[in-house]
Design an enzyme around this catalytic site. Structure first.
Site, mmCIF file in Angstrom:
data_model
loop_
_atom_site.group_PDB
_atom_site.id
_atom_site.type_symbol
_atom_site.label_atom_id
_atom_site.label_comp_id
_atom_site.label_asym_id
_atom_site.label_seq_id
_atom_site.Cartn_x
_atom_site.Cartn_y
_atom_site.Cartn_z
ATOM 1 N N TYR A 6 -25.668 4.785 -19.320
ATOM 2 C CA TYR A 6 -25.084 5.522 -18.199
ATOM 3 C C TYR A 6 -25.821 5.284 -16.892
ATOM 4 C CZ TYR A 6 -28.288 9.465 -19.565
ATOM 5 O OH TYR A 6 -29.354 10.258 -19.900
ATOM 6 N N GLU A 7 -25.173 5.738 -15.809
ATOM 7 C CA GLU A 7 -25.622 5.493 -14.429
ATOM 8 C C GLU A 7 -25.747 4.002 -14.127
ATOM 9 O OE1 GLU A 7 -25.262 7.871 -12.660
ATOM 10 O OE2 GLU A 7 -25.341 9.460 -14.159
ATOM 11 N N GLY A 8 -24.851 3.219 -14.682
ATOM 12 C CA GLY A 8 -24.892 1.769 -14.515
ATOM 13 C C GLY A 8 -25.667 1.154 -15.650
#
Length: 590
Positions: free
Chosen positions: A459-461
């Site tokens: 997550y978050e890239g």
């Protein structure tokens, strides 16, 4: 062994001895009162709260988990009371501006807080984890009316926030988002669509939830440039839509799906936002990962039309440093369990011993433990310095120094996010190995850290996207000049400290960056093949500087000398290996 204890002594050593954070912050007028005694007092109070209130809920959160029924989510026992105590004590507002209800303290204090919250109870910490990013997003991009209604509530943590980006058909490719925003006569928008993987999309921790949602206006072009950002609350006031503009702040509702009368100021109404289900996950059972449906839900534009990603990236970049800190915290928690176990468990005779030994005396176990300790200590230096640089970039009176700080943050953030979350999972697995078969058994607690850590690489890239961001968008954009300037400064610092191996490694990394930039100028696809190995090489280079700083200040005792040797023996050589891989990739592609 299952109960986390915040390592305040180690944290204090990094903050005050290695980085001399109070001296760095003293140059910033905004933090004139943030001296060492105040920071030490904050660390002590932080440890009391985390150790006493948050850590004891970790196992219950994992075993009971968040529960969904008929669109409502009930959090594990104790979670709501702990969160109410958390925001009322002022912890979410540490670095928010005083005029917004915050305490105006340095970002590095918030960094320490979230590292240790994640270590103590990652599932619980997911709830407030996006608050700072949401606060910055609203503060910098929302209208004055929206700020009046929502900014202080988010700054203080009284209301939690979400980041609604991902859709079933659009994972990392946000340009594929299809959620629609239809303009309304009163100036609001009706949002329709489905978002997935929404952390904390529904819960009972707070009386309201502020959703920040990417959606597309009717005349928007396809792709990422057609996305706008909207604020959609779970509850809003004066829901009949007769008043133009967003609702002003009102006393919060108590929950539920029906309108709530609030004295003479009208009614609170439940927004048309529904949690269809929560995901059954490998880890993070205490955090509800929601599928959210927007059925013409009433919202308001944040920032300019078509500039939604610009506004959202303020939130995402803040989240990426916090995810890096999750990696540091989770690896630290796994290491502490493994180290304690190794100091008690006896098995066989260690080389040279005459009787059954503690497993901590066996070289194979020492390598496992000290290598991860080298990562934890070095990572802490880099993450805390990045937090200091964030404040320097915002508040330093000298423009040149602000620019250098911005360069540091832009270049290191993707490295820290990817490298530290990778190490949290793989290094956490090594810590599990110390337990042998007991590590695979739930009662010892280490297997939960491995499960919880895995998602942070996604997550978050994803970590692969972080590597592309570093190399393609940031390093190659100026031919490697910006990163090489930073590496040259770190090389000079390490060489002046007498650490020739680290300085030579940083010099080799600069040479490789220059050569790589030249090769990629001839073949635009080459960088995408090299990005992951390049990021890892940069991470080790940064750690070489961090360990130089540690060694220059550490006392001559085993606590610091053993991981220093481990870094030299088993971590630093990876840089040369990665540079060799890059050479091989360049030759193969050429």
């Amino acid at each position: 062994m299952n109960h986390y204890r915040m390592p305040t002594e180690d944290i204090g050593f990094v903050l005050f001895d290695v980085l001399q954070a109070p001296a760095q912050l003293a140059a910033l007028p905004a933090f004139g009162e943030a001296d060492e005694p105040l920071m030490r007092q904050l660390l002590d109070e932080m440890a009391k709260f985390i150790d006493g209130e948050i850590a004891p809920l970790n196992r219950t959160g994992d075993e009971v988990g968040a529960q969904w029924k008929d669109g409502a989510v009930t959090m594990p026992p104790g979670f709501r009371d702990a969160y109410q105590a958390f925001w009322q004590a002022g912890w979410p507002a540490l670095s928010a501006a005083a005029e917004d209800g915050g305490q105006g303290l340095p970002a590095v204090i918030e960094a320490v807080l979230y590292e240790n919250l994640s270590a103590a109870n990652h599932g619980w910490t997911m709830a407030p984890g996006l608050l700072h990013g949401a606060y910055e997003c609203i503060r910098h991009h929302a209208s004055d009316e929206l700020k009046a209604a929502y900014l202080e509530k988010v700054a203080t943590g009284e209301w939690l926030a979400t980041m609604c980006l991902t859709e079933p058909h659009a994972g990392s490719d946000l340009g594929l988002c299809s959620t629609k925003a239809q303009p309304q006569a009163d100036g609001s928008y009706a949002l329709s669509g489905t978002k997935i993987f929404i952390s904390g999309g529904e819960h009972d921790l707070t009386d309201n939830i502020v959703h920040l949602v990417l959606a597309r206006l009717p005349d928007a072009p396809p792709g990422p440039k057609g996305l706008s950002l909207f604020l959609v609350p779970k509850f809003y006031a004066d829901g009949d839509g007769r008043r133009a503009g967003p609702p002003q702040a009102r006393p919060a509702p108590s929950g539920g799906s029906e309108p709530h009368e609030v004295g003479s100021v009208g009614a609170w109404e439940r927004s048309a936002v529904f949690c269809e289900r929560i995901e059954e996950k490998m880890g993070l059972h205490g955090s509800p990962t929601c599928v959210m449906r927007f059925d013409a839900a009433r919202g308001w534009l944040v920032g300019e039309p078509g500039k939604g990603l610009n506004a959202m990236f303020v939130m995402m970049n803040a989240a990426r440093l916090h995810v890096a800190l999750q990696g540091v915290g989770l690896l630290g928690a796994a290491w502490r369990k493994a180290d304690a176990y190794a100091a008690e468990r006896k098995q066989m005779r260690a080389p040279g011993a005459s009787q059954t030994s503690l497993i901590s005396e066996h070289p194979a176990v020492q390598r496992l433990l000290q290598t991860q300790r080298a990562w934890i200590d070095g990572a802490r230096v880099l993450a805390y310095q990045t937090a200091v640089e964030l404040d320097i970039a915002r508040h330093h009176p000298d423009a040149a120094r602000r620019q250098r700080a911005e360069r540091w943050c832009a270049l290191t953030t993707p490295v820290l996010k990817a490298a530290f979350t990778h190490q949290a999972f793989h290094g956490g697995s090594d810590c599990l190995q110390v337990f042998g078969g007991h590590g695979y058994v739930r009662e010892w607690g280490v297997e939960q850290h491995v499960r919880d850590a895995r998602v942070a690489m996604i997550y978050e890239g994803t970590n692969e996207i972080q590597a592309i961001d570093l190399l393609v968008r940031k390093v190659l954009a100026d031919g490697g000049a910006g990163l090489n300037a930073l590496l040259a400064e770190l090389e000079a610092d390490t060489r002046s400290a007498g650490n020739a191996p680290a300085a030579d490694a940083l010099h080799a990394l600069q040479q490789a960056t220059t050569a790589l930039a030249a090769r990629c100028a001839q073949d635009a696809t080459l960088a995408y093949h090299m990005a992951d190995d390049y990021l890892r090489a940069v991470a080790v280079g940064l750690l070489a500087w961090a360990w130089t700083r540690i060694a220059a200040n550490a006392p001559a005792e085993p606590r610091w000398q053993a991981p220093a040797r481990a870094f030299r023996a088993w971590v630093l050589p990876e840089l040369a290996m990665r540079l060799g891989i890059l050479e091989g990739l360049a030759a193969a592609q050429g």
